[in-house]
Design a protein around this motif. Structure first.
Motif, PDB file in Angstrom:
ATOM      1  N   LEU A 159      51.221  18.629  70.624  1.00 50.40           N
ATOM      2  CA  LEU A 159      50.788  18.672  72.104  1.00 50.40           C
ATOM      3  C   LEU A 159      51.949  18.717  72.840  1.00 50.40           C
ATOM      4  O   LEU A 159      52.019  19.318  73.728  1.00 50.40           O
ATOM      5  N   LEU A 160      52.990  17.960  72.415  1.00 54.28           N
ATOM      6  CA  LEU A 160      54.329  18.114  73.258  1.00 54.28           C
ATOM      7  C   LEU A 160      54.606  19.427  73.310  1.00 54.28           C
ATOM      8  O   LEU A 160      55.201  19.607  74.221  1.00 54.28           O
ATOM      9  N   VAL A 161      54.772  19.978  72.154  1.00 55.40           N
ATOM     10  CA  VAL A 161      55.377  21.367  72.352  1.00 55.40           C
ATOM     11  C   VAL A 161      54.388  22.149  73.047  1.00 55.40           C
ATOM     12  O   VAL A 161      55.002  23.012  73.977  1.00 55.40           O
ATOM     13  N   ALA A 162      53.349  22.255  73.031  1.00 55.44           N
ATOM     14  CA  ALA A 162      52.213  22.884  73.985  1.00 55.44           C
ATOM     15  C   ALA A 162      52.444  22.612  75.286  1.00 55.44           C
ATOM     16  O   ALA A 162      52.334  23.651  76.152  1.00 55.44           O
ATOM     17  N   ARG A 163      52.630  21.325  75.771  1.00 50.69           N
ATOM     18  CA  ARG A 163      52.426  20.825  77.132  1.00 50.69           C
ATOM     19  C   ARG A 163      54.114  21.408  77.686  1.00 50.69           C
ATOM     20  O   ARG A 163      54.042  21.658  78.909  1.00 50.69           O
ATOM     21  N   LEU A 164      55.258  21.379  76.885  1.00 53.03           N
ATOM     22  CA  LEU A 164      56.408  21.431  77.566  1.00 53.03           C
ATOM     23  C   LEU A 164      56.840  22.900  77.084  1.00 53.03           C
ATOM     24  O   LEU A 164      58.115  23.301  77.229  1.00 53.03           O
ATOM     25  N   ALA A 165      56.063  23.862  76.807  1.00 52.94           N
ATOM     26  CA  ALA A 165      56.300  25.255  76.286  1.00 52.94           C
ATOM     27  C   ALA A 165      57.019  25.894  77.335  1.00 52.94           C
ATOM     28  O   ALA A 165      58.237  26.592  77.227  1.00 52.94           O
ATOM     29  N   GLU A 166      56.655  26.032  78.534  1.00 48.39           N
ATOM     30  CA  GLU A 166      57.213  26.403  79.761  1.00 48.39           C
ATOM     31  C   GLU A 166      58.406  25.823  80.374  1.00 48.39           C
ATOM     32  O   GLU A 166      59.555  26.781  80.470  1.00 48.39           O
ATOM     33  N   SER A 168      60.476  24.426  78.123  1.00 48.01           N
ATOM     34  CA  SER A 168      61.502  24.612  76.991  1.00 48.01           C
ATOM     35  C   SER A 168      62.190  25.905  77.228  1.00 48.01           C
ATOM     36  O   SER A 168      63.180  26.283  76.547  1.00 48.01           O
ATOM     37  N   ARG A 169      61.733  26.807  77.897  1.00 49.32           N
ATOM     38  CA  ARG A 169      62.116  28.350  78.101  1.00 49.32           C
ATOM     39  C   ARG A 169      63.378  28.092  78.876  1.00 49.32           C
ATOM     40  O   ARG A 169      64.423  28.955  78.764  1.00 49.32           O
ATOM     41  N   HIS A 170      63.465  27.036  79.629  1.00 53.84           N
ATOM     42  CA  HIS A 170      64.632  26.668  80.746  1.00 53.84           C
ATOM     43  C   HIS A 170      65.399  25.679  80.193  1.00 53.84           C
ATOM     44  O   HIS A 170      66.749  25.626  80.592  1.00 53.84           O
ATOM     45  N   ALA A 171      64.826  24.636  79.712  1.00 51.42           N
ATOM     46  CA  ALA A 171      65.485  23.277  79.254  1.00 51.42           C
ATOM     47  C   ALA A 171      65.134  22.853  78.092  1.00 51.42           C
ATOM     48  O   ALA A 171      64.190  21.832  78.201  1.00 51.42           O
ATOM     49  N   PRO A 172      65.345  23.436  76.960  1.00 50.10           N
ATOM     50  CA  PRO A 172      64.844  23.052  75.554  1.00 50.10           C
ATOM     51  C   PRO A 172      65.188  21.744  75.255  1.00 50.10           C
ATOM     52  O   PRO A 172      64.503  20.938  74.546  1.00 50.10           O
ATOM     53  N   SER A 173      66.362  21.258  75.886  1.00 49.60           N
ATOM     54  CA  SER A 173      66.799  19.637  75.562  1.00 49.60           C
ATOM     55  C   SER A 173      65.961  18.563  76.099  1.00 49.60           C
ATOM     56  O   SER A 173      65.875  17.447  75.512  1.00 49.60           O
ATOM     57  N   PHE A 174      65.025  18.975  77.168  1.00 50.25           N
ATOM     58  CA  PHE A 174      64.232  18.039  77.665  1.00 50.25           C
ATOM     59  C   PHE A 174      62.997  17.772  76.582  1.00 50.25           C
ATOM     60  O   PHE A 174      63.078  16.423  76.477  1.00 50.25           O
ATOM     61  N   ALA A 175      62.822  18.394  76.201  1.00 51.17           N
ATOM     62  CA  ALA A 175      61.469  18.045  74.945  1.00 51.17           C
ATOM     63  C   ALA A 175      62.219  17.485  73.846  1.00 51.17           C
ATOM     64  O   ALA A 175      61.853  16.442  73.205  1.00 51.17           O
ATOM     65  N   THR A 176      63.280  17.874  73.552  1.00 51.15           N
ATOM     66  CA  THR A 176      64.341  17.280  72.320  1.00 51.15           C
ATOM     67  C   THR A 176      64.671  16.075  72.560  1.00 51.15           C
ATOM     68  O   THR A 176      64.636  15.058  71.739  1.00 51.15           O
ATOM     69  N   HIS A 222      74.326  21.499  86.491  1.00 50.18           N
ATOM     70  CA  HIS A 222      73.567  21.969  87.827  1.00 50.18           C
ATOM     71  C   HIS A 222      72.229  22.745  87.459  1.00 50.18           C
ATOM     72  O   HIS A 222      71.273  22.592  88.057  1.00 50.18           O
ATOM     73  N   PHE A 223      72.285  23.779  86.504  1.00 48.51           N
ATOM     74  CA  PHE A 223      71.294  24.633  86.164  1.00 48.51           C
ATOM     75  C   PHE A 223      70.133  23.711  85.414  1.00 48.51           C
ATOM     76  O   PHE A 223      68.969  24.046  85.517  1.00 48.51           O
ATOM     77  N   GLY A 224      70.732  22.845  84.417  1.00 47.29           N
ATOM     78  CA  GLY A 224      69.599  22.194  83.556  1.00 47.29           C
ATOM     79  C   GLY A 224      68.901  21.347  84.286  1.00 47.29           C
ATOM     80  O   GLY A 224      67.815  21.108  83.974  1.00 47.29           O
ATOM     81  N   ALA A 225      69.385  20.929  85.430  1.00 52.46           N
ATOM     82  CA  ALA A 225      68.853  20.056  86.489  1.00 52.46           C
ATOM     83  C   ALA A 225      67.344  20.524  86.922  1.00 52.46           C
ATOM     84  O   ALA A 225      66.385  19.910  86.996  1.00 52.46           O
ATOM     85  N   LEU A 226      67.440  21.935  87.247  1.00 52.82           N
ATOM     86  CA  LEU A 226      66.274  22.337  87.644  1.00 52.82           C
ATOM     87  C   LEU A 226      65.168  22.523  86.640  1.00 52.82           C
ATOM     88  O   LEU A 226      63.872  22.250  86.818  1.00 52.82           O
ATOM     89  N   GLY A 227      65.485  22.644  85.380  1.00 52.50           N
ATOM     90  CA  GLY A 227      64.766  22.833  84.011  1.00 52.50           C
ATOM     91  C   GLY A 227      63.964  21.420  84.033  1.00 52.50           C
ATOM     92  O   GLY A 227      62.805  21.193  83.559  1.00 52.50           O
ATOM     93  N   PHE A 228      64.918  20.122  84.243  1.00 55.62           N
ATOM     94  CA  PHE A 228      64.492  19.060  83.862  1.00 55.62           C
ATOM     95  C   PHE A 228      63.525  18.623  84.932  1.00 55.62           C
ATOM     96  O   PHE A 228      62.648  17.775  84.523  1.00 55.62           O
ATOM     97  N   THR A 234      55.833  18.064  84.780  1.00 57.67           N
ATOM     98  CA  THR A 234      54.983  18.135  83.641  1.00 57.67           C
ATOM     99  C   THR A 234      54.304  16.879  83.308  1.00 57.67           C
ATOM    100  O   THR A 234      53.307  16.574  83.028  1.00 57.67           O
ATOM    101  N   VAL A 235      55.516  15.872  82.722  1.00 60.18           N
ATOM    102  CA  VAL A 235      55.122  14.658  82.537  1.00 60.18           C
ATOM    103  C   VAL A 235      54.312  13.806  83.424  1.00 60.18           C
ATOM    104  O   VAL A 235      53.411  13.032  83.075  1.00 60.18           O
ATOM    105  N   LEU A 236      54.806  14.038  84.640  1.00 64.05           N
ATOM    106  CA  LEU A 236      53.990  13.281  85.627  1.00 64.05           C
ATOM    107  C   LEU A 236      52.521  13.540  85.796  1.00 64.05           C
ATOM    108  O   LEU A 236      51.632  12.673  85.962  1.00 64.05           O
ATOM    109  N   ARG A 237      52.235  14.907  85.817  1.00 63.77           N
ATOM    110  CA  ARG A 237      50.903  15.468  85.830  1.00 63.77           C
ATOM    111  C   ARG A 237      50.100  15.060  84.535  1.00 63.77           C
ATOM    112  O   ARG A 237      48.807  14.433  84.831  1.00 63.77           O
TER     113      ARG A 237
END
Length: 449
Positions: A159-166, A168-176, A222-228, A234-237
């Protein structure tokens, strides 16, 4: 703001009243209970509520609030934030400043967001309760799908992988990092879990051992911040929140930074607006506040033509016909009439819990409130628009408190308005200096550069 349209509840709890009165006594904008003071904001309600509802349904909104110093920008955004909280939004208010939170460093803005994150149930920082609620929701969803206790960890991972799929395209380290946090908790390693969560919140200088344990590297950029930010939404929703309401306050401070930093900040703001409008951040309501000089001056928005185009709004018409649905909205500020109306509202709110309510209303009658408003405005060069903070501070701390505590105190006989330089903001001090007759040096004047 108009003196009409107040919708103060007939019954107000002692805690809410105390929160509001204590803040005004300190000369601050209350953190909550602003609906008790809101007058003249009813013309914004329908449009803003519709925007909040759209964001709760998966949309995103950017709004720019425009007003002179003292026009109530902070009050307005906190009032709107309270309305968002009642819709189960998470809320964060961020003060933009050159040293603490430079706008061109979005990784710092994101860090401040997580530090100031609050919900209707948790004060800042609510990041950990939100993440814990998210994992609990994933477990509940997995169990509802028929997973056994033995299968639960694997199903939660899916479920974690599915919910954060989008995301992870920009910030894979968030799910990690989320996996690392969960693993540390499962192993009973609270120190590592806390460190990984701090890294997830954008904190720098997290212990290398904690980062290795979670499988992440370095610090957020700077760029990772937008992905985070996308991941946080996603986590809030998924944890039950309808959206995230974010305020970037005092953006006009950009006018006083070095030109290279200012240009980077303006471009970062343009980038944020474009990302919001592109639909990358579903569930985000982003607000900035600034003075007319920031929006119209060559040291502000007009310095970057693409940004000026995005914020362009026609304010040449009568303010009565301003469009609250526009990207930029104008706060007209206080007049003497509206300042008196606000003072009367505060007087009545105070009197409801006073030892002798009738005495408070009689001694501090409407006429005296008007006299005090004129006196404070006069002490600030007749600039009523910047007087509300000081006026309410004097009304509560110097007048109402004394009337309530001393039976023989009469403000008309025993109180004379004094305004010390130490209790003024820079803007108020500059205006006061023009009235007192004292010599004013170049160093005493705050210039908008």
């Amino acid at each position: 703001m108009s003196t009409t349209g107040s919708k103060r509840p007939a019954q107000v709890s002692a805690a809410r009243r105390r929160t509001v009165i204590d803040a005004l006594r300190r000369g601050a904008v209350p953190e909550s209970g602003l609906d008790l003071l809101a007058t003249g904001l009813d013309r914004f309600e329908a449009a803003l509520d519709a925007e909040l509802d759209a964001v709760a349904s998966g949309g995103s909104v950017f709004k720019a609030v425009r007003g002179e110093y003292g026009s109530g920008k902070t009050f307005f955004t906190r009032w709107l934030g309270e309305r968002a909280k009642r819709r189960n939004f998470a809320v964060a208010e961020i003060q933009i400043s050159e040293n603490e939170t430079p706008l061109h460093k979005l990784e710092t803005v994101y860090r401040r967001l997580t530090e100031r994150l609050t919900t209707s149930s948790f004060p800042p920082s609510a990041l950990r309760p939100v993440v814990d609620a998210w994992f609990y929701a994933l477990e509940e969803d997995a169990l509802a799908s028929g997973a056994t206790e033995e299968e639960l960890p694997g199903e939660v991972e899916k479920l974690l992988v599915a919910r954060l799929a989008e995301v992870s395209r920009h910030a894979p380290s968030f799910a990690t990092a989320l996996r690392g946090y969960r693993a540390a908790l499962a192993n009973g390693d609270e120190a590592t879990a806390a460190a990984v969560l701090a890294w997830l919140g954008g904190q720098p200088h997290v212990a290398a051992s904690a980062r290795r344990a979670a499988g992440v590297r370095g610090d957020l950029d700077h760029f990772g911040a937008l992905g985070f930010l996308q991941g946080l939404l996603t986590v809030l929703r998924d944890s039950g929140h309808t959206g995230l309401f974010v305020v970037l306050d005092e953006v006009e401070t950009l006018q006083r930074v070095r030109s290279d930093a200012r240009d980077k900040a303006l471009n970062a703001l343009r980038q944020l607006i474009d990302e919001v409008h592109s639909g990358r951040f579903p569930g985000l309501y982003l607000v900035i506040t600034g003075t007319p000089a920031f929006y119209d001056g060559q040291q502000g928005v007009q310095r970057l033509a693409p940004l000026a185009q995005r914020l362009a709004t026609d304010f040449t018409t009568d303010p009565r016909f301003d469009n609250p649905r526009a990207v930029q909205i104008r706060l007209p500020g206080f007049t003497e009439e509206s300042l008196v109306g606000l003072g009367v509202t505060i007087r009545d709110l105070y009197a409801d819990a006073a030892t002798s309510p009738e005495r408070v209303r009689t001694v501090v009658d409407d006429a005296y409130v008007a006299d005090l408003a004129r006196a404070v405005g006069g002490a600030l060069g007749g600039k009523v628009g910047v007087a509300p903070r000081l006026f309410l501070k004097k009304l509560v701390g110097d007048v109402l408190d004394r009337v309530d505590q001393f039976d023989d105190f009469d403000p008309r006989q025993h109180y004379k308005l004094t305004v010390a330089s130490s209790e003024l903001t820079d803007v108020e001090r500059n205006l006061s200096a023009t009235v007192t007759g004292g010599s004013v040096s170049a160093d005493d004047i705050d210039l908008e550069l």
